[in-house]
Design an enzyme around this catalytic site. Structure first.
Site, short mmCIF file in Angstrom:
data_model
loop_
_atom_site.label_atom_id
_atom_site.label_comp_id
_atom_site.label_asym_id
_atom_site.label_seq_id
_atom_site.Cartn_x
_atom_site.Cartn_y
_atom_site.Cartn_z
N ASP A 199 -2.32 24.95 -6.07
CA ASP A 199 -3.82 25.07 -5.88
C ASP A 199 -3.97 25.92 -4.90
OD1 ASP A 199 -6.59 23.84 -6.57
OD2 ASP A 199 -6.17 23.75 -4.49
N CYS B 284 -10.80 -18.80 -0.12
CA CYS B 284 -11.61 -17.92 0.62
C CYS B 284 -10.77 -16.68 0.66
CB CYS B 284 -11.64 -18.41 2.01
SG CYS B 284 -12.20 -19.89 2.28
#
Length: 521
Positions: free
Chosen positions: A440, A34
């Site tokens: 940037d 599981c």
């Protein structure tokens, strides 16, 4: 993590979905495995065994749980956080390399012997490359069985099985059901859309996820003919190993709605992998946000919209070309340049459900372009033609198997490639979660607004504490701007958000090769 038994037991007992994909729980008394968040009553700790992969569980003789469907869990974030041989191997296996080229092909791409690759994967994942690829084929088979009305024989070969018998045996072994019994469990209406040639899927992710900048960025920078925003979904064409496809991706509260149209169903697992990579769905947002919250100036940005992802790409070479086209121009100009290349060199496609017309041209097609017909400065023409030439002849390889450090060195050696372009490609094409763009313009402007250092050197020093998640820090900083890339596109007919200044200032008359004033493609 699977070796930390106490921690794994706590995760299973609390049904913590954050750990889905990190490890799998095999239950000795039932013979099933599981995901940690399985809704069933947790087994006794002494009956739990933990494995790093579904393939390892299957190799140990366990079958998949029918309730939690562990094969549908998000992928382990480890493979997108690392650039070592195992992580690169896992990315290549997910991209279908073992099915297409075998284990020798996988090893050749990594630069190791097949024996070395086998040993490393078994040591870390408990299964070799063939077992890992087999587990992926089983998941693809289940998807096709449950979402299409295709005959089982067609599904078997589309999923990558060499024979009908191998298909039947694998499905029975993994799911404890025959393929026909698996299909019988699905409501009759589930395959309606698939009969029209469209596969309807749900792509899981780890919560939280803030979709605004993710889909907003993709929509605002969409190249006409290749990408579009339509009916609340981001749509684009896909170049795939056996053909091409068109995908529509839309955010939903607990998953991403995915509608795929493929010319060859063998491309399904690759298409899903690339879409997940595009939207950064295997990320671990809790780990990322917890680290970034340690900075008192970043913490408010994280708390306001937790779970931001890095918008990435489905084609690394395409993004590199678009990064060059976006140097020193506005977003609109970058889209115009890219659209011209698409019209002149892209492969036409048919899109009955929208306005997509072409695949983005491959490097081989762009290698024949006439640089004199490019409406850009001569220096940038040289940058573009050099890049596509290196991509076309294979001297520069950008892909799931790329070593991030080596790719940076090779890119930086190209004319016109400075730190901004290299780091942008590392962030969005190669998937390095620690790529950083301190020069940037948007990053610097956001840093100043939030009280962070405004100079690249000082900002880089401050960002050392954000590692290894600086790419995500950049997303939080960019999102302080009110540009449309940071919001979901409005419904048809609604007014688009506007801002007073453009997101990236136009280029000066004589720009340097790689300045801070750039546009994010």
């Amino acid at each position: 993590m699977y070796t930390d038994t106490e921690r794994c037991v706590r995760a299973v007992q609390s049904k913590d979905a954050r750990f889905d994909g990190w490890f799998f729980t095999a239950v000795l008394t039932t013979g099933i495995y599981c995901r940690p968040s399985c809704p069933a009553v947790p087994p006794k700790p002494e009956n739990m065994r933990f494995h790093p992969s579904a393939a390892a569980c299957q190799a140990a003789g366990f079958r998949a749980c029918k309730r939690c469907r562990p094969d549908a869990a998000p992928g382990s974030p480890e493979w997108n956080e690392r650039a070592d041989a195992v992580a690169r191997a896992m990315r290549l296996i997910a991209d279908g390399v073992v099915d297409r080229e075998g284990v020798p092909g996988l090893a050749a791409r990594l630069g190791y012997s097949a024996r070395q690759v086998e040993r490393q994967l078994r040591a870390e994942l408990g299964a070799g490359p063939l077992a890992l690829a087999r587990a992926q084929r089983a998941q693809t088979a289940r998807l096709l069985v449950e979402t299409t009305a295709l005959p089982m024989a067609e599904i078997a070969f589309a999923a990558g099985f060499a024979s009908i018998r191998a298909f039947n045996d694998t499905v029975r072994e993994v799911y404890a059901l025959s393929p026909s019994a698996l299909r019988a469990r699905v409501p009759k209406t589930s395959g309606a859309a698939a009969t029209a040639g469209v596969l309807v899927l749900r792509l899981p992710f780890r919560a939280p996820l803030t979709p605004d900048n993710l889909f907003g960025h993709l929509a605002a920078t969409a190249v006409p003919g290749v990408e579009e925003w339509r009916d609340g979904a981001y749509r684009r064409t896909l170049r795939l190993p056996y053909g091409h496809g068109i995908v529509a991706l839309a955010p939903a509260p607990a998953h991403i709605d995915c509608r795929l149209t493929l010319t060859d169903l063998r491309d399904l697992p690759v298409a899903i992998t690339r879409c997940r990579r595009l939207l950064d769905l295997d990320a671990d947002p809790v780990a990322v946000d917890d680290r970034l919250r340690t900075d008192e100036l970043l913490a408010p940005l994280v708390d306001k919209a937790p779970g931001r992802r890095v918008p990435r790409t489905v084609d690394e070479a395409e993004f590199a070309v678009r990064a060059v086209l976006g140097q020193q121009v506005s977003t609109a100009a970058a889209r115009t340049h890219a659209a011209r290349l698409v019209t002149a060199h892209g492969e036409p496609v048919d899109d009955p459900h929208g306005g997509l017309t072409h695949l983005f041209p491959a490097p081989g097609a762009l290698a024949a372009l006439d640089p004199e017909r490019l409406a850009m400065p001569r220096s940038r023409r040289t940058t573009l033609t050099t890049l596509v030439g290196r991509l076309a002849d294979g001297t520069l390889r950008l892909g799931a198997d790329s070593d991030w450090a080596e790719a940076r060195v090779r890119l930086a050696a190209l004319p016109g490639f400075g730190p901004w372009t290299v780091e942008l490609i590392a962030m969005r094409a190669l998937g390095d979660p620690d790529a950083f763009l301190p020069t940037d313009l948007g990053t610097r402007r956001a840093a100043t607004l939030t009280g962070l250092p405004g100079t690249p050197a000082a900002l880089t020093a401050r960002a050392a504490a954000w590692r290894p998640w600086r790419s995500y820090a950049v997303q939080y900083l960019w999102a302080t701007d009110d540009h449309p890339i940071n919001v979901l596109p409005p419904p048809a007919g609604a007014t688009s958000p506007r801002r007073a200044t453009p997101p990236n200032d136009p280029a000066p008359r004589t720009p340097p090769p790689d300045p801070a004033k750039q546009v994010t493609p």
